[in-house]
Design a protein around this motif. Structure first.
Motif, mmCIF file in Angstrom:
data_model
loop_
_atom_site.group_PDB
_atom_site.id
_atom_site.type_symbol
_atom_site.label_atom_id
_atom_site.label_comp_id
_atom_site.label_asym_id
_atom_site.label_seq_id
_atom_site.Cartn_x
_atom_site.Cartn_y
_atom_site.Cartn_z
ATOM 1 N N ALA A 30 -12.241 4.020 -12.789
ATOM 2 C CA ALA A 30 -12.340 3.227 -11.562
ATOM 3 C C ALA A 30 -13.196 3.930 -10.516
ATOM 4 N N ALA A 31 -13.058 5.263 -10.397
ATOM 5 C CA ALA A 31 -13.884 6.011 -9.439
ATOM 6 C C ALA A 31 -15.355 5.946 -9.834
ATOM 7 N N ALA A 32 -15.643 6.027 -11.131
ATOM 8 C CA ALA A 32 -17.029 5.931 -11.592
ATOM 9 C C ALA A 32 -17.571 4.521 -11.393
ATOM 10 N N HIS A 33 -16.713 3.514 -11.591
ATOM 11 C CA HIS A 33 -17.124 2.126 -11.422
ATOM 12 C C HIS A 33 -17.560 1.840 -9.986
ATOM 13 N N LEU A 79 -7.407 17.555 2.534
ATOM 14 C CA LEU A 79 -7.431 16.236 1.896
ATOM 15 C C LEU A 79 -7.342 15.124 2.933
ATOM 16 N N VAL A 80 -6.478 15.295 3.917
ATOM 17 C CA VAL A 80 -6.233 14.220 4.874
ATOM 18 C C VAL A 80 -7.447 13.990 5.781
ATOM 19 N N ARG A 81 -8.358 14.954 5.835
ATOM 20 C CA ARG A 81 -9.563 14.791 6.645
ATOM 21 C C ARG A 81 -10.697 14.095 5.907
ATOM 22 N N MET A 82 -10.534 13.863 4.599
ATOM 23 C CA MET A 82 -11.588 13.242 3.792
ATOM 24 C C MET A 82 -11.428 11.724 3.826
ATOM 25 N N GLY A 83 -11.652 11.151 5.009
ATOM 26 C CA GLY A 83 -11.393 9.726 5.184
ATOM 27 C C GLY A 83 -12.553 8.838 4.827
ATOM 28 N N ASN A 84 -13.777 9.269 5.117
ATOM 29 C CA ASN A 84 -14.953 8.433 4.893
ATOM 30 C C ASN A 84 -15.666 8.807 3.611
ATOM 31 N N THR A 85 -14.919 8.940 2.550
ATOM 32 C CA THR A 85 -15.484 9.324 1.253
ATOM 33 C C THR A 85 -15.204 8.229 0.226
ATOM 34 N N PRO A 86 -15.972 8.191 -0.876
ATOM 35 C CA PRO A 86 -15.667 7.263 -1.972
ATOM 36 C C PRO A 86 -14.311 7.603 -2.583
ATOM 37 N N PRO A 87 -13.817 6.769 -3.485
ATOM 38 C CA PRO A 87 -12.503 7.042 -4.099
ATOM 39 C C PRO A 87 -12.428 8.442 -4.710
ATOM 40 N N ILE A 88 -11.315 9.110 -4.437
ATOM 41 C CA ILE A 88 -11.064 10.455 -4.955
ATOM 42 C C ILE A 88 -9.903 10.373 -5.941
ATOM 43 N N VAL A 89 -10.056 11.001 -7.104
ATOM 44 C CA VAL A 89 -9.013 10.982 -8.125
ATOM 45 C C VAL A 89 -8.048 12.136 -7.848
ATOM 46 N N LEU A 90 -6.777 11.806 -7.644
ATOM 47 C CA LEU A 90 -5.735 12.806 -7.410
ATOM 48 C C LEU A 90 -4.935 12.995 -8.690
ATOM 49 N N MET A 91 -4.770 14.228 -9.130
ATOM 50 C CA MET A 91 -4.025 14.533 -10.346
ATOM 51 C C MET A 91 -2.535 14.668 -10.027
ATOM 52 N N PHE A 92 -1.703 13.947 -10.790
ATOM 53 C CA PHE A 92 -0.251 13.989 -10.583
ATOM 54 C C PHE A 92 0.407 14.876 -11.635
ATOM 55 N N ARG A 93 1.625 15.332 -11.300
ATOM 56 C CA ARG A 93 2.324 16.301 -12.151
ATOM 57 C C ARG A 93 2.752 15.710 -13.489
ATOM 58 N N ASP A 94 2.956 14.399 -13.562
ATOM 59 C CA ASP A 94 3.413 13.793 -14.814
ATOM 60 C C ASP A 94 2.265 13.515 -15.782
ATOM 61 N N GLY A 95 1.034 13.951 -15.440
ATOM 62 C CA GLY A 95 -0.113 13.724 -16.302
ATOM 63 C C GLY A 95 -0.921 12.507 -15.951
ATOM 64 N N SER A 96 -0.450 11.701 -14.986
ATOM 65 C CA SER A 96 -1.188 10.524 -14.563
ATOM 66 C C SER A 96 -2.051 10.876 -13.357
ATOM 67 N N ALA A 97 -2.544 9.862 -12.656
ATOM 68 C CA ALA A 97 -3.419 10.108 -11.502
ATOM 69 C C ALA A 97 -3.405 8.890 -10.607
ATOM 70 N N GLY A 98 -3.888 9.068 -9.384
ATOM 71 C CA GLY A 98 -4.025 7.979 -8.426
ATOM 72 C C GLY A 98 -5.376 8.052 -7.758
ATOM 73 N N LEU A 99 -5.743 6.984 -7.056
ATOM 74 C CA LEU A 99 -7.010 6.906 -6.360
ATOM 75 C C LEU A 99 -6.775 6.931 -4.859
ATOM 76 N N MET A 100 -7.322 7.914 -4.199
ATOM 77 C CA MET A 100 -7.263 7.962 -2.743
ATOM 78 C C MET A 100 -8.485 7.240 -2.193
ATOM 79 N N VAL A 101 -8.262 6.172 -1.421
ATOM 80 C CA VAL A 101 -9.360 5.343 -0.922
ATOM 81 C C VAL A 101 -9.527 5.452 0.583
#
Length: 760
Positions: A30-33, A79-101
Motif C-alpha cells: 500500500a505504501a508503494a502504491h 515519529l509524531v513530528r513526521m506529519g507531512n510525509t507519505p504513508p509510513i509503514v510501522l512494524m508491530f510486535r505480532d509480526g503485522s504492520a500498520g500505515l501511518m498517514v
C-alpha cells in the motif's frame, strides 16, 4: 492491488489473508502504491530463518522492485513530528504492520490506517501509550526512484568515486588518524637530532632518560594509532569491496539475453573480472597513497624551516621522478592495454575449452586446442615482457633521483655545513635526511600510482564494454502486473535480429483464447522459436502488437511476466545440487509434496524413485550423472511446479526416448488443463492433440487450425506430415520430398532467407 498468493507459491501457509505476515506485506504494498509502484506479493522471498519479514528484507525487496526504501528505528517524539510525509509503514510486535498517514504533535496522536482496507477508509487516531504497546519502534520509509541510482549509472571512475565517498564517516576517521600519525612521524627525527646534538656531544644522562621516556610514550601512541587506522582502512575497503561486487554482479544479471548470445562467454567473464582490478586499485594503492600524502602537509614545512635549500632540492628531485613517469605514461598505457586484452583472449580460450571439454575429448581436439592456447600464451608473454621492460626502464631512470633523496641529500647538507652556508649541526642534518626520506616516499608512491592509473583505465574500459550495455533494469522494475490468464494475440508483428536485414517474423497475425494448446510447426528458420522469444520478453524491439490478455507485452513488468510463465527449452541447464533443489529453483518455499506432484506430471517420478537417494540425489555439474531424457523431464517438472497459466515448450521432448516422449505427451493434456500451452516441435505426431497448430514458413503464419483441417488444406503441413510418416505412404512421402527440394532450389535462387539461431 497485489494478487493473492497461489496455493503452491512460496510461504503460502504463512500468507493466509488476515495473518500477520500477510498484513505486513500488504502495508508495504500500500505504501508503494501511493507512489505509483505496483508490487506483487508473490515476488517477495523472505529469509529462511524469518517468521515474519524483517525491515531489512522488506527494504531489499522494495529496492529490487525499483523503489527507494530505508528502514529506521525511531522514538515517539520523532515519529509524531513526521506529519507531512507519505504513508509510513510501522512494524508491530505480532509480526503485522500498520500505515501511518498523518500526525498531530499538539494533540500527541498519529493517524493509522488498516492496510487491509481501502484508501477511502478513515484513519484512526492513536496516542503514544497505545502505540508503544504494539509498535516495535521500526519503520520503513518508501518513495519512488526518480533519479539515476548507483545501480543504473554509467560504470566509470566517477561511479567508483561516488561509491568511495559514501563511506564519509570512515574516511573522515581515517583522514584524522593519518594527520595525527603524520605529526607523530616528525618527532623521531627530531629526537635523533637531540640525541646527537645534546646527549652524545654533552654526555647528558638526564636528557637521555627524558628522551627515552618520551620515545616510549610516543611509540605506544603510534602503535595504537597505526592499529586504529589499519582497522578503519580494513573496514572501509571491505564495505567498498562488498558494495562494488554486488552492484557489478546485479548489473551483469540485468543485461538482456541478446547480449549474451552475441558475445563470447569467456570474453564476458574476462572483461567482468577487470572490475576487480579497478576495485583493488581504488581500495588499495589509491587509498593508501592519498593517506600517505598527509605526511607532506606536515613534514614539508618542517623541512623548509630547517633548511630551505635542501628542502627545495628534495622537492625538485621528487618532482623530477613524477615528470619521468608522466613522460612514460603513453607508452605504458599502450603496452598495458595490449597485455590486458591478450590475457582476456587467453582466458576466453580456457573457458571455451573447459565448457566444451566433452566435445574436445570425444572428437580428439586436444592438439588444436593446445595450439590455440600456445598462440594465446605466446601473445600474453610477449606483451607481458614488453610491459616489464618498459617498467624496468622507468625504474632505472628514476633510481638515481631516488638515491639522491635517500643518500645524496646528506652529502649536500654536509657540504653546506662545511662551507658555513648552513647553520645546521650534525644531529639536525641526520634529522633532515630522515624526514626527507619520508617526504620522498609518498611522492614516489604517487608517481608509481600514475603507472597503475593507465592499467586501471584500460581495465575500466574493458569492464565498461560489458557493464555499460543497455540493461533490462527498467523493464524488470516497472510496468503492469496483471493477473495472467493466457489469451494471446499477434497483430502484424514484425521482427528482425540485430545486424540482420531479413525479417525473422513478417506480418504475423493470429490469436488464441486462454486455455488453448497451440502448436508451432515449420521448417528450420521459419520463426517458431522467435515467437517464443517474444513471448518471454527476450526481445522487445518488434513492431506491431503482441498482446497477452489484451495488454501489450511491452507494458507488462518483465519480472512478473517471466515468473508467470513456465518454459522448457531444447537444451536445459540444471544447477549443481539435489533434484529437489533444481525442481524448486526460484521457489524455495515449496514442499516435497509440491515437488512430487510436479515430477509426476512431467513423468519424472518413476526414475527419481529408482535412485538411491531419491529427490536428494545430487546432480553434478553439466548433469553428467543423468541422461538427457531425465534432464529434460526434470526441466518440465521445474516449469510446472509454479502452476503457470502459460507454458512454452520449445522442442521440449526432442531429447526423450520414444517411451519417455509417449509418457510426457500423455501427460500434456493433464499439464495443459486450465492453462495456455505453446509447443514448438519438429515431431508433428506430438502436436496432433493440440487445439490449434500454427504453420510457419519464411517468418509468416501460412495457416492455423486443428491437425485434421491442416492435412486437407495446408501444403506445407501436409508435406511435413508425409515426410515424418513415410512408412505409412512411401509414394506420397517421396513426392513431398521432391516438392520440398524444388522449393529449396527456388529459395536459393531468391537469395538468403531469414535465419534463426535458436531454431533446431
Amino acid at each position: 492491488m497485489a494478487q493473492q498468493p497461489s496455493p503452491g507459491s512460496p510461504q503460502s501457509a504463512k500468507l493466509e489473508p488476515g495473518s500477520p505476515v500477510y498484513i505486513r506485506l500488504r502495508a508495504v504494498i500500500a505504501a508503494a502504491h501511493y507512489h505509483g509502484l505496483e508490487l506483487d506479493m508473490r515476488d517477495f522471498a523472505a529469509e529462511p530463518e524469518e517468521d515474519s519479514p524483517s525491515p531489512a528484507s522488506l527494504v531489499r525487496w522494495l529496492r529490487e522492485q525499483g523503489a527507494v526504501a530505508k528502514a529506521m528505528h525511531l522514538r515517539w517524539r520523532y515519529l509524531v513530528r513526521m506529519g507531512n510525509t507519505p504513508p509510513i509503514v510501522l512494524m508491530f510486535r505480532d509480526g503485522s504492520a500498520g500505515l501511518m498517514v498523518g500526525s498531530n504533535p499538539e494533540k500527541g496522536v498519529v493517524w493509522l490506517r488498516d492496510p487491509l482496507k481501502g484508501e477511502g477508509e478513515p484513519p484512526i487516531p492513536v496516542d503514544q501509550l497505545r502505540l508503544t504497546q504494539v509498535w516495535t519502534g521500526d519503520v520503513v520509509l518508501v518513495k519512488r526512484r526518480r533519479d539515476e541510482s548507483e545501480g543504473d549509472a554509467r560504470f566509470d571512475l566517477a561511479w567508483f568515486a561516488k561509491m568511495v565517498l559514501r563511506e564519509k564517516r570512515g574516511l573522515r576517521d581515517m583522514v584524522f588518524g593519518s594527520m595525527v600519525m603524520s605529526v607523530l612521524q616528525v618527532f623521531p627525527p627530531l629526537i635523533v637530532m637531540q640525541v646527537i646534538d645534546r646527549v652524545v656531544n654533552y654526555h647528558s644522562m638526564a636528557t637521555l632518560v627524558s628522551l627515552t621516556g618520551f620515545v616510549i610514550i610516543l611509540g605506544v601512541y603510534e602503535i595504537l594509532l597505526s592499529y586504529g587506522r589499519q582497522e578503519l582502512t580494513l573496514v572501509v575497503t571491505t564495505r567498498l569491496d562488498a558494495r562494488i561486487s554486488l552492484h557489478a554482479f546485479n548489473r551483469l544479471l540485468s543485461l538482456p539475453l541478446e547480449f549474451y548470445e552475441r558475445q563470447q562467454a569467456g570474453e564476458i567473464l574476462g572483461r567482468f573480472s577487470s572490475v576487480f582490478k579497478v576495485r583493488d586499485f581504488m581500495t588499495g594503492q589509491l587509498l593508501s597513497t592519498i593517506l600517505d600524502m598527509f605526511v607532506l602537509v606536515v613534514v614539508m614545512p618542517v623541512l623548509f624551516y630547517m633548511s630551505p635549500t635542501m628542502a627545495w632540492l628534495t622537492f625538485a628531485a621528487a618532482g623530477a621522478i613524477g615528470l619521468v613517469v608522466v613522460i612514460m605514461l603513453p607508452a605504458i598505457s599502450r603496452v598495458a592495454g595490449h597485455q590486458i586484452r591478450t590475457e582476456m583472449k587467453r582466458n576466453a580460450t580456457l573457458y571455451e575449452t573447459v565448457a566444451g571439454i566433452r566435445t574436445v575429448k570425444t572428437l580428439a581436439l586436444e592438439n588444436p586446442r593446445r595450439e590455440e592456447w600456445d598462440d594465446r600464451t605466446a601473445e600474453v608473454v610477449r606483451w607481458r615482457l614488453a610491459a616489464g621492460r618498459i617498467s624496468n626502464w622507468s625504474n632505472s631512470i628514476v633510481m638515481p633521483l631516488n638515491m639522491f633523496i635517500n643518500r645524496g641529500i646528506i652529502m649536500v647538507g654536509a657540504y653546506l655545513t662545511l662551507t658555513n652556508s648552513n647553520s645546521m649541526q650534525g644531529g639536525a642534518l641526520m634529522a633532515f635526511m630522515m624526514l626527507g626520506g619520508r617526504v620522498a616516499s609518498p611522492l614516489v608512491s604517487l608517481a608509481r600510482m600514475m603507472e597503475s592509473v593507465n592499467e586501471v583505465t584500460v581495465s575500466l574500459n574493458e569492464a565498461g564494454m560489458v557493464l555499460n550495455q543497455p540493461t533490462e533494469a527498467k523493464a524488470l522494475t516497472t510496468g503492469m502486473r496483471p493477473p495472467i490468464k493466457g489469451a494471446l494475440s499477434f497483430v502484424d508483428v514484425n521482427f528482425s535480429y540485430p545486424g540482420s536485414t531479413a525479417k525473422a517474423l513478417d506480418g504475423v497475425n493470429f490469436s488464441v483464447p486462454a486455455g488453448t494448446m497451440l502448436g508451432l510447426v515449420g521448417r528450420s528458420g521459419s520463426g517458431k522459436s522467435t515467437i517464443t522469444r517474444l513471448l518471454q520478453g527476450v526481445s522487445r524491439n518488434y513492431t506491431g502488437y503482441l498482446r497477452l490478455d489484451g495488454i501489450d507485452m511491452r507494458e507488462i513488468n518483465l519480472h512478473h511476466l517471466r515468473r508467470s510463465f513456465g518454459v522448457v527449452l531444447q537444451d536445459n541447464f540444471l544447477f549443481r545440487g539435489t533434484i529437489q533443489d533444481n525442481i524448486t529453483a526460484g521457489r524455495p518455499g515449496l514442499t516435497i509434496d509440491d515437488v512430487v506432484r510436479a515430477a509426476r506430471m512431467a513423468g519424472a517420478e518413476e526414475f527419481i524413485e529408482r535412485m538411491p537417494a531419491g529427490y536428494e540425489t545430487w546432480i553434478e555439474e553439466g548433469s553428467t550423472n543423468i541422461s538427457g531424457g531425465q534432464r529434460q523431464r526434470l526441466a518440465i517438472a521445474r516449469a510446472v511446479i509454479c502452476d503457470p497459466k502459460l507454458m512454452i515448450l520449445d522442442e521440449a521432448t526432442s531429447a526423450l526416448d520414444p517411451e519417455s516422449e509417449a509418457l510426457v505427451n500423455a501427460n500434456l493434456q493433464r499439464i495443459g488443463k486450465g492453462r495456455t500451452m505453446v509447443i514448438v516441435s519438429h515431431r508433428l505426431s506430438s502436436l496432433v492433440d493440440c487445439d490449434q497448430i500454427a504453420v510457419m514458413d519464411k517468418g509468416k503464419v501460412t495457416d492455423i487450425g486443428p491437425h485434421s483441417e491442416l492435412l486437407e488444406r495446408c501444403d506445407v503441413y501436409r508435406t511435413l506430415w508425409l515426410q515424418q510418416n513415410r512408412h505409412v505412404n512411401p509414394q506420397a512421402a517421396k513426392a513431398a520430398e521432391e516438392d520440398e527440394a524444388a522449393d529449396d532450389q527456388k529459395r536459393e535462387q531468391q537469395g538468403p532467407q531469414p535465419s534463426e539461431g535458436d531454431d533446431a
